[in-house]
Design an enzyme around this catalytic site. Structure first.
Site, PDB file in Angstrom:
ATOM      1  N   ASP A 137      13.709  -5.363  -0.312  1.00  0.00           N
ATOM      2  CA  ASP A 137      14.421  -6.305   0.558  1.00  0.00           C
ATOM      3  C   ASP A 137      14.975  -7.455  -0.269  1.00  0.00           C
ATOM      4  O   ASP A 137      16.064  -7.964  -0.010  1.00  0.00           O
ATOM      5  CB  ASP A 137      13.438  -6.929   1.565  1.00  0.00           C
TER       6      ASP A 137
ATOM      7  N   LEU B 268      11.367 -10.234 -17.213  1.00  0.00           N
ATOM      8  CA  LEU B 268      12.170 -11.035 -16.295  1.00  0.00           C
ATOM      9  C   LEU B 268      11.505 -12.403 -16.207  1.00  0.00           C
ATOM     10  O   LEU B 268      10.322 -12.499 -15.871  1.00  0.00           O
ATOM     11  CB  LEU B 268      12.204 -10.354 -14.924  1.00  0.00           C
TER      12      LEU B 268
ATOM     13  N   ARG C  30      -8.273  13.182  20.219  1.00  0.00           N
ATOM     14  CA  ARG C  30      -8.418  12.436  21.487  1.00  0.00           C
ATOM     15  C   ARG C  30      -7.454  12.962  22.572  1.00  0.00           C
ATOM     16  O   ARG C  30      -6.256  12.891  22.419  1.00  0.00           O
ATOM     17  CB  ARG C  30      -8.153  10.960  21.229  1.00  0.00           C
TER      18      ARG C  30
ATOM     19  N   GLU D 265     -10.860   9.107  26.815  1.00  0.00           N
ATOM     20  CA  GLU D 265      -9.602   9.787  26.512  1.00  0.00           C
ATOM     21  C   GLU D 265      -8.511   9.623  27.574  1.00  0.00           C
ATOM     22  O   GLU D 265      -7.339   9.461  27.226  1.00  0.00           O
ATOM     23  CB  GLU D 265      -9.876  11.287  26.302  1.00  0.00           C
TER      24      GLU D 265
HETATM   25  C1  LIG Z   1       1.809  -2.701   1.244  1.00  0.00           C
HETATM   26  C2  LIG Z   1       3.061  -3.202   0.607  1.00  0.00           C
HETATM   27  C3  LIG Z   1       4.175  -3.438   1.378  1.00  0.00           C
HETATM   28  C4  LIG Z   1       5.351  -3.864   0.803  1.00  0.00           C
HETATM   29  N1  LIG Z   1       6.433  -4.079   1.582  1.00  0.00           N
HETATM   30  C5  LIG Z   1       7.603  -4.457   1.027  1.00  0.00           C
HETATM   31  C6  LIG Z   1       8.765  -4.666   1.807  1.00  0.00           C
HETATM   32  O1  LIG Z   1       8.744  -4.504   3.020  1.00  0.00           O
HETATM   33  N2  LIG Z   1       9.914  -5.043   1.172  1.00  0.00           N
HETATM   34  C7  LIG Z   1       9.961  -5.260  -0.177  1.00  0.00           C
HETATM   35  O2  LIG Z   1      10.982  -5.616  -0.687  1.00  0.00           O
HETATM   36  N3  LIG Z   1       8.870  -5.067  -0.927  1.00  0.00           N
HETATM   37  C8  LIG Z   1       7.713  -4.663  -0.366  1.00  0.00           C
HETATM   38  N4  LIG Z   1       6.620  -4.456  -1.153  1.00  0.00           N
HETATM   39  C9  LIG Z   1       6.748  -4.548  -2.605  1.00  0.00           C
HETATM   40  C10 LIG Z   1       6.206  -5.831  -3.144  1.00  0.00           C
HETATM   41  O3  LIG Z   1       7.087  -6.864  -2.873  1.00  0.00           O
HETATM   42  C11 LIG Z   1       6.010  -5.593  -4.633  1.00  0.00           C
HETATM   43  O4  LIG Z   1       4.958  -4.685  -4.788  1.00  0.00           O
HETATM   44  C12 LIG Z   1       5.641  -6.863  -5.345  1.00  0.00           C
HETATM   45  O5  LIG Z   1       6.582  -7.855  -5.165  1.00  0.00           O
HETATM   46  C13 LIG Z   1       5.461  -6.607  -6.814  1.00  0.00           C
HETATM   47  O6  LIG Z   1       4.979  -7.785  -7.388  1.00  0.00           O
HETATM   48  P1  LIG Z   1       3.647  -7.790  -8.239  1.00  0.00           P
HETATM   49  O7  LIG Z   1       3.492  -9.146  -8.731  1.00  0.00           O
HETATM   50  O8  LIG Z   1       2.516  -7.259  -7.470  1.00  0.00           O
HETATM   51  O9  LIG Z   1       4.081  -6.785  -9.358  1.00  0.00           O
HETATM   52  P2  LIG Z   1       3.182  -5.858 -10.239  1.00  0.00           P
HETATM   53  O10 LIG Z   1       2.657  -4.760  -9.415  1.00  0.00           O
HETATM   54  O11 LIG Z   1       2.230  -6.652 -11.004  1.00  0.00           O
HETATM   55  O12 LIG Z   1       4.320  -5.283 -11.162  1.00  0.00           O
HETATM   56  C14 LIG Z   1       5.246  -4.367 -10.698  1.00  0.00           C
HETATM   57  C15 LIG Z   1       6.027  -3.764 -11.870  1.00  0.00           C
HETATM   58  O13 LIG Z   1       6.896  -4.736 -12.392  1.00  0.00           O
HETATM   59  C16 LIG Z   1       6.573  -5.046 -13.731  1.00  0.00           C
HETATM   60  N5  LIG Z   1       6.762  -6.493 -13.857  1.00  0.00           N
HETATM   61  C17 LIG Z   1       6.217  -7.430 -13.065  1.00  0.00           C
HETATM   62  N6  LIG Z   1       6.693  -8.636 -13.377  1.00  0.00           N
HETATM   63  C18 LIG Z   1       7.536  -8.444 -14.394  1.00  0.00           C
HETATM   64  C19 LIG Z   1       8.363  -9.311 -15.138  1.00  0.00           C
HETATM   65  N7  LIG Z   1       8.398 -10.623 -14.899  1.00  0.00           N
HETATM   66  N8  LIG Z   1       9.128  -8.787 -16.111  1.00  0.00           N
HETATM   67  C20 LIG Z   1       9.096  -7.459 -16.371  1.00  0.00           C
HETATM   68  N9  LIG Z   1       8.362  -6.602 -15.690  1.00  0.00           N
HETATM   69  C21 LIG Z   1       7.593  -7.086 -14.720  1.00  0.00           C
HETATM   70  C22 LIG Z   1       5.190  -4.562 -13.933  1.00  0.00           C
HETATM   71  O14 LIG Z   1       4.940  -4.212 -15.251  1.00  0.00           O
HETATM   72  C23 LIG Z   1       5.156  -3.362 -13.012  1.00  0.00           C
HETATM   73  O15 LIG Z   1       5.720  -2.252 -13.615  1.00  0.00           O
HETATM   74  C24 LIG Z   1       5.408  -4.056  -0.596  1.00  0.00           C
HETATM   75  C25 LIG Z   1       4.301  -3.822  -1.382  1.00  0.00           C
HETATM   76  C26 LIG Z   1       3.132  -3.402  -0.808  1.00  0.00           C
HETATM   77  C27 LIG Z   1       1.942  -3.111  -1.665  1.00  0.00           C
END
Ligand SMILES: Cc1cc2nc3c(=O)[nH]c(=O)nc-3n(C[C@H](O)[C@H](O)[C@H](O)COP(=O)(O)OP(=O)(O)OC[C@H]3O[C@@H](n4cnc5c(N)ncnc54)[C@H](O)[C@@H]3O)c2cc1C
Ligand code: FES
Ligand code: FES
Length: 1308
Positions: free
Chosen positions: A340, A381, A886, A1236
């Site tokens: 998104d 990034l 169910r 049920e």
């Molecule tokens: C249950 C669930 C629902 C979600 N729903 C949505 C949704 O509706 N819409 C939407 O857009 N997103 C959705 N997401 C995605 C979510 O936004 C991303 O998983 C999250 O933003 C990733 O961020 P993180 O910090 O956890 O990344 P990480 O999991 O830590 O990293 C993700 C990847 O990016 C790399 N990375 C991270 N930061 C950097 C950086 N600065 N530079 C280079 N590489 C980097 C990491 O090495 C890895 O490969 C959802 C995720 C989950 C788990």
């Protein structure tokens, strides 16, 4: 991690970890290395909320502790260095006292099986602790659990528990609870709530010793503290090392294969430059490691509020708390993640800064998205820049998103964001971004932008732009619903620009002038008709046994039983072919994966045993495929390893070689089964008789519908606790198995047969089940049996905890079916004859499928069809075997009746409600269709309920209002529908035992299993009532002395199945009989004592009875009378929905239910069953797609693509009444079942949706121009089950917006 110790605290307790695999999650650690088991593993992908904990972080600069909820299943342990973790038992527990959140969850009856409850409590706690000074508002309280899944309660009571903490709550709006009585003043109500004081109750501990913990620096896990340090780390890493940058690690929820793949981890969540947010006149700069929650807060404070509002729909709060904006963008850039955020930022013309070697490069977002994948490239990034907008009236910015659940953790089908500068309908400039539609990444529709720029908006211009857009939105070939997604994109463009044409250049981005929609549960009411009840405490709304314990997470499920150090773990290898010889099983690269101990197949079944994994009266099912696999998803082998993670990983690495030479083609459809005459036999006992003469009935008919056809889909149980078992080998060839099962007796017998040992060598223990819904009856057997086999063979304890994917693939679920019918009827709507053909897809094993004809035909007979005949075939296919879910067959039968009624009404152009009314049974016709099961005339309460609900739901008035709404609105249509149900249930023999101990406490055993349905609570009430008949002084306090204990198949035999809605009442009757015996035995002692002292306390009586050696343990096997063991349950539901024609979204505006529980044994429990079942029914009818691919392998494999209802999808107004009808003399204390039948009432939502779609289609006809009937036509249509958004949109018209404009252009 090597190097410095990792140090953190859990519930105030210090943990120091010296060496850890950096891929270890916090959940793994908590569950395996601490006593805190409230963190549950429901999905492992961030999609359910069962694993939530509070994370507290100390910020030395501000000297403040910040805290929020996170998903422990995704958070890596190393990243919590220096943090404090609080679990639900850390908020409060049995020893230190429950937290008011726990007590209120219990008192509002908001916990059934309890598996989701600790996570829910943490969500609420997090919302409370992050609420601003004024405290939580009602709307924030509701939203606090958005995205958390609960499969039992239907959410309403959970919402009430949450709302009770809101500062602006009107306490009278809260539902049934144990705190106050009807008629209490507001003041008394407030006083009776367990007190909550933020100063006292919002204090998670942050131990002093953590304040000095520094970032750990180990070889495999490093935490740089500046960009310079980060750069050095990146540059110094060995070229051959795989390196992962980590922020929240939420990405692994989606890309699960990442787990354990990397040599080194670099935690970039603490690099200050990547955590800053800078705002100035040029715009806003956001560091890449800033969490989405913090981005939202920052955007809200600027003029990017719409972006912030959109971002609040991403994941759920706990995901947003750890997910970073950078992680999201990198996933979108490198791995085609449907982001998104990328869509929003494209429309905002954002740029990014990237660290590439020694350089920092700046690029526009679209250039960045187009550049080579950055994951594994050692580029980082650093930050995102959004340019400022001038605040003028000509600037428009809107965002759009269509997802199966609007804010309940669901990826969108399409997201869009549009920026435009428009003066007097002239488009000066526009940026149109689309994402998530199944393309490789979010895109700008530049061709459309160029086309529109400089043009004055008109119907024609917009129509042409939409045509261009259809060509640009090109979903990839594996994308589901491609045409729907295109239609959505076009619809959003229309929504944005159309109002500018009709509104002289002004827009709020929406096309209908109607009032905005209500918040999600805006109001609810539960009415319990009370009558004088003589069996206290039976009949009272007693709080569910162990509810607070479930909330704190101390309630023990199978996986919470502490494992012994030598415990092994199993994972299944399943077939991916529907019919094939198994040539070999090996592991990828021919290397045995880490930790693997053994791989067991059918060849490992002892010589004296049998390859059996389940059994029913219809025959056994194999534990493993033998030489031949008979369906995709069939168990082929069990990998046994030292940890569950290793077992799961090894099962994933398994390579199975198949051979399909000289085999017939598999049977993958019911049509194939008919061609090949592949059916399971159905005993006449399960094949009801036809009613009347159909030929004659058809002759009487004025009108007929012939050979109408429709299909019904399957449904997955989605119990929150996956299938699990733990087996312990014992002396002398014995085995003890803890199984999460609804049928321990059968598990027991299957294990004994499989191992070839006598049944007395096996003991199966089941304490509680984290949701069953039928899925833990037959399908629990192979899991427990495989465990027992492995334990028996390897002489080690063995546990299996299925991961969600394997569970979904093997579960089978509800029976899909194809229905064909002929119906004859009069011009007044009275049906005279119905003739049905049904092909039920039973899958590969008989399971309980041969009962389906009986189950379907039960509720289907709810209308007087005149005459009824049917031909039901139970097809044997090469698909996973379907089982009882169910209301198995009943929900389909009841729905089939409604689909026919709807069709009759539509062909007569009558209101469906009129046709229903005219075909409702009289008592005479009821007897004709149900014979003796109908009971006495006064038992037939359906007409009474029908009329009562008409009044209480204001059915007629609202019907008129719906018509008016539909006239006023173009893009939203409403429908309202009333549906009756008649549901047949059967009592079954059930054992019980009541034993009174020396201190007067009472221990109770029953055959029934506590699966969340409140069985233990009702049993406890019944024992209190039964023993209370001794009339001791203070016997009204007896309930406090009673404990119902786990089922133990050697302790109490003949437990049977917990299924079919009647197990609670059967168990109650069994213990009542025990109590009768005990009271009789105690009577002489009681009489003697009364004679002496005039009053006797329970304690004195038991002391004396022990002294006199009275036998104080009584058991009984309740065997229902054959003539009255089956009976009918009645209910009526009215639902009103609103369908958005542009997106296909259906909102349930209101549902009213009235249900006859006889004299409810516990109204709180029964209400919970009614609401929970109804919401599960909404899932079946409206949301849950559970399909198989061309090989028969289940397509939906987790929370990403299987969407059960969340709090935002339940009815916005939800009114439930359980009526207390007369004396049902053949029932247990006049009660009736509730587990049920109410599920069937959810058909009212489907029927109301059908009615709304019908309105949309009528309207669409009126737009037809010369090009005739493109897209939809007519009101004759079938609405499939489930009626998901793509289905509804397809029926409303994939080209509705184009047609509308064409109508305008051609002057309609
Ligand atoms: C249950 C669930 C629902 C979600 N729903 C949505 C949704 O509706 N819409 C939407 O857009 N997103 C959705 N997401 C995605 C979510 O936004 C991303 O998983 C999250 O933003 C990733 O961020 P993180 O910090 O956890 O990344 P990480 O999991 O830590 O990293 C993700 C990847 O990016 C790399 N990375 C991270 N930061 C950097 C950086 N600065 N530079 C280079 N590489 C980097 C990491 O090495 C890895 O490969 C959802 C995720 C989950 C788990
Ligand atoms: S187990 Fe973590 S969200 Fe489901
Ligand atoms: S109580 Fe919520 S899943 Fe069972």
């Amino acid at each position: 991690m090597e190097g410095k110790d990792l140090e953190f605290a859990v519930n105030g307790e210090r943990f120091k970890v010296n060496s850890v695999d950096p891929s270890t999650t916090l959940l793994d650690f908590l569950r395996l290395n601490t006593p805190f088991k409230s963190v549950k593993l429901g999905c492992g992908e961030g999609g359910c909320g069962a694993c939530l904990v509070m994370l507290s972080k100390y910020d030395p600069e501000s000297d403040q502790v910040k805290e929020h909820s996170i998903n422990s299943c995704l958070t890596l342990l190393c990243s919590v260095n220096g943090c404090s973790i609080t679990t639900s038992e850390g908020l409060g527990n049995t020893k230190k006292g429950f937290h008011p959140i726990h007590s209120r969850f219990a008192g509002f009856h908001a916990s059934q099986c309890g598996f989701c409850t600790p996570g829910m409590c943490i969500s609420l706690y997090s919302a409370l602790s992050n609420s601003s000074g004024g405290g939580l508002t009602v709307s924030e309280a509701e939203k606090s659990i958005a995205g958390n899944l609960c499969r039992c309660t239907g959410y309403r009571p959970i919402v009430d528990a949450c709302k009770s903490f809101a500062a602006d709550v009107d306490i009278e709006d809260l539902g049934l609870n144990s705190f106050w009585k009807k008629g209490d003043s507001k003041e008394a109500m407030l006083k009776s709530l367990p007190p909550y004081n933020p100063k006292e109750h919002l204090v998670t501990t942050f131990p002093e010793f953590l304040k000095n913990v520094h970032n750990g620096l180990g070889y495999r896990w490093t935490t740089p503290c500046s960009v310079t340090e980060l750069r050095t780390i990146m540059e110094s890493a060995n070229a051959g090392d795989s390196l992962k940058l980590v922020v929240g690690n939420t990405g692994t929820g989606y890309y699960k294969d990442d787990e354990g793949r990397f040599d080194r981890y670099v935690d970039i969540s603490r690099v200050p430059e990547m955590l800053t947010i800078k705002r100035d006149e040029n715009g806003i700069e956001i560091g890449a490691s800033v969490t989405i929650s913090n981005v939202i807060d920052a955007l809200k404070e600027s003029n990017f509020k719409k972006m912030a509002a959109h971002m609040e729909k991403i994941g759920n709060r706990s995901i947003r708390n750890s997910a970073s904006i950078g992680g999201n963008l990198v996933m979108a850039q490198s791995r085609k993640f449907p982001s998104d955020i990328a869509t929003l930022l494209l429309a905002a013309d954002a740029s990014v800064h990237v660290l590439n070697g020694g350089k920092i490069e700046k690029a526009k977002l679209h250039e960045f998205l187009d550049s080579p994948p950055m994951v594994d490239s050692r580029r980082v990034l650093l930050k995102v820049e959004i340019p400022a907008w001038t605040d003028d009236a000509e600037l428009l910015f809107e965002t759009y998103r269509a997802a199966p659940r609007s804010i309940g953790n669901a990826l969108p089908y399409v997201s869009a964001a549009f920026f435009a500068r428009v003066s007097h309908q002239m488009v000066d400039e526009c940026l149109l971004a689309f994402g998530s539609y199944g393309g490789d990444r979010s895109i700008r529709a530049t061709e459309v932008e160029r086309f529109l720029t400089g043009k004055s908006l008109s119907y024609r211009v917009l129509h042409e732009a939409m045509g261009l857009l259809r060509g640009i939105i090109a979903p990839g070939k594996d994308t589901s619903h491609p045409e729907y997604r295109k239609a959505l994109a076009v619809g959003f463009l229309f929504e944005f620009f159309y109002p500018l044409i009709d509104n002289n250049g002004r827009s709020n981005g929406h096309v209908d002038p109607t009032e905005s929609l209500l918040p999600f549960l805006s109001s609810s009411q539960q009415v319990v008709e009370s009558d004088e009840f003589h069996f206290q405490p039976v009949g009272e709304a007693v709080v569910k046994v162990g509810a607070a314990l479930q909330a704190s997470g101390e309630a023990v499920f199978v996986d919470d039983i502490p494992t012994l150090p030598d415990c092994l773990h199993g994972a299944f290898i399943y077939s991916t072919e529907p019919l094939a010889k198994i040539k070999s099983i090996s592991f990828s690269g021919n290397l045995t994966p880490t930790g693997v101990f053994a791989v067991l197949t059918f060849k490992d079944v002892p010589i004296q045993g049998q390859n059996i994994g389940s059994k029913t009266v219809f025959g056994p099912g194999p534990l493993f495929a033998d030489e031949l696999t008979r369906c995709a998803g069939q168990r082929i082998a069990l990998v046994v390893a030292d940890t569950q993670k290793h077992a799961d990983r090894a099962a994933k690495l398994a390579v199975v070689e198949y051979d399909t030479n000289n085999l017939e083609e598999p049977i993958l459809t019911v049509e194939d089964a008919v061609k090949r005459s592949s059916f399971f036999d159905v005993h006449p006992m399960f094949y009801p008789e036809p009613v009347g003469d159909v030929l004659e009935g058809m002759q009487e008919a004025d009108r007929k519908i012939l050979l109408a056809e429709f299909r019904l889909g399957s449904q997955y149980f989605f119990y929150m606790e996956p299938q699990t078992a733990l087996a312990l080998p014992d002396e002398d060839n014995c085995v003890k198995v803890f199984s999460s099962s609804q049928a321990p007796e059968y598990v027991h017998s299957v294990i004994a047969t499989c191992l070839g040992i006598p049944e007395h060598n096996v003991r199966v223990i089941t304490r509680r089940v984290g949701g069953g819904f039928g899925g833990k009856a037959i399908k629990s057997m192979p899991v427990a049996t495989a465990c027992a086999l492995a334990a028996h063979k390897l002489h080690r304890p063995v546990k299996i905890y299925l991961n969600r994917k394997t569970d979904m693939i093997m579960a089978g679920g509800r029976h899909p079916m194809k229905v064909t019918y002929n119906v004859g009827f009069g011009s007044d709507g009275k049906v005279t004859a119905l003739e049905l053909t049904m092909l039920i897809d039973a899958g590969t094993e008989p399971d309980v499928s041969p009962i389906l004809p009986r189950n379907i035909m039960g509720p289907l007979r709810k209308y007087d069809w005149g005459a009824l005949s049917f031909d039901v075939k139970v097809c044997k296919t090469n698909l996973p075997s379907r089982t009882a879910m169910r209301a198995p067959g009943e929900v389909q039968g009841s729905y089939i009746a409604e689909a026919i009624i709807e069709n009759v009404a539509s062909s007569l152009q009558m209101e469906a409600d009129e046709v229903r009314k005219i075909n409702l049974h009289s008592y005479d016709s009821l007897r004709k269709f149900y014979k003796h099961i109908s009971g006495e005339a006064e038992d037939y309460t359906l007409p009474l309920l029908w009329d009562k609900l008409e009044i209480s739901s204001e059915f007629e008035k609202r019907g008129e209002m719906v018509k008016e709404f539909n006239m006023r609105n173009v893009w939203r249509k409403r429908g309202i529908s009333r549906v009756p149900i008649v549901h047949q249930v059967m009592q079954r023999p059930t054992p019980g035992r009541v034993s009174i101990l020396g201190d007067g406490s009472v221990v109770v055993e029953v055959g029934g299993i506590e699966i969340g349905q409140g069985l233990w609570t009702k049993v406890k009430q019944m024992v209190a009532y039964g023993l209370g008949l001794t009339k001791c002084t203070g016997s009204d306090e007896l309930i406090e002395r009673i404990r119902v204990v786990q089922a133990d198949t050697l302790g109490l035999i003949q437990g049977g199945f917990t299924a079919g809605s009647t197990t609670s009442e059967n168990s109650c009757e069994a213990v009542r009989l025990c109590c009768v015996t005990l009271v009789e035995r105690l009577k002489p002692t009681m009489d003697q004592m009364m004679e002496k002292s005039g009053s006797v306390t329970w304690y004195m009586l038991i002391q004396q009875a022990y002294a006199q050696s009275v036998n104080l343990s009584a058991s009984a096997l309740f065997t229902p009378e054959f003539s009255s063991m089956e009976y009918l349950n009645y209910g009526v539901g009215v639902s009103e929905v609103e369908v958005d024609i542009i997106t296909g979204k259906t909102e349930i505006l209101r549902s009213d239910i009235i249900y006859d529980c006889g004299k409810s044994l516990n109204p709180a429990v029964d209400l919970g069953q009614v609401e929970g079942a109804f919401v599960q029914g909404i899932g079946f009818f409206m949301m849950e797609e559970y399909t198989t691919d061309e090989k028969g392998l289940v397509v939906q494999q987790g929370t990403w693509d299987y969407k059960i209802p969340t709090v935002d999808t339940i009815p916005k107004q939800f009114y439930v009444e359980i009526v207390n009808t007369g004396h049902h003399k053949n029932r247990v204390l006049s009660s009736k079942a509730s587990g049920e039948p109410p599920l069937l009432l959810a058909a009212s939502v489907h029927c109301a949706t059908r009615s709304a779609i019908s309105e949309a289609r009528k309207q669409s006809l009126s737009w037809n121009c010369n090009d005739g009937n493109r897209d939809v036509s007519g009101t004759d249509f079938e609405l499939p089950v489930p009626a998901t958004m793509p289905v509804v949109k397809g029926l409303c018209g994939l080209y509705s917006v184009e047609k509308y404009l064409e109508g305008k252009i051609c002057g309609k």
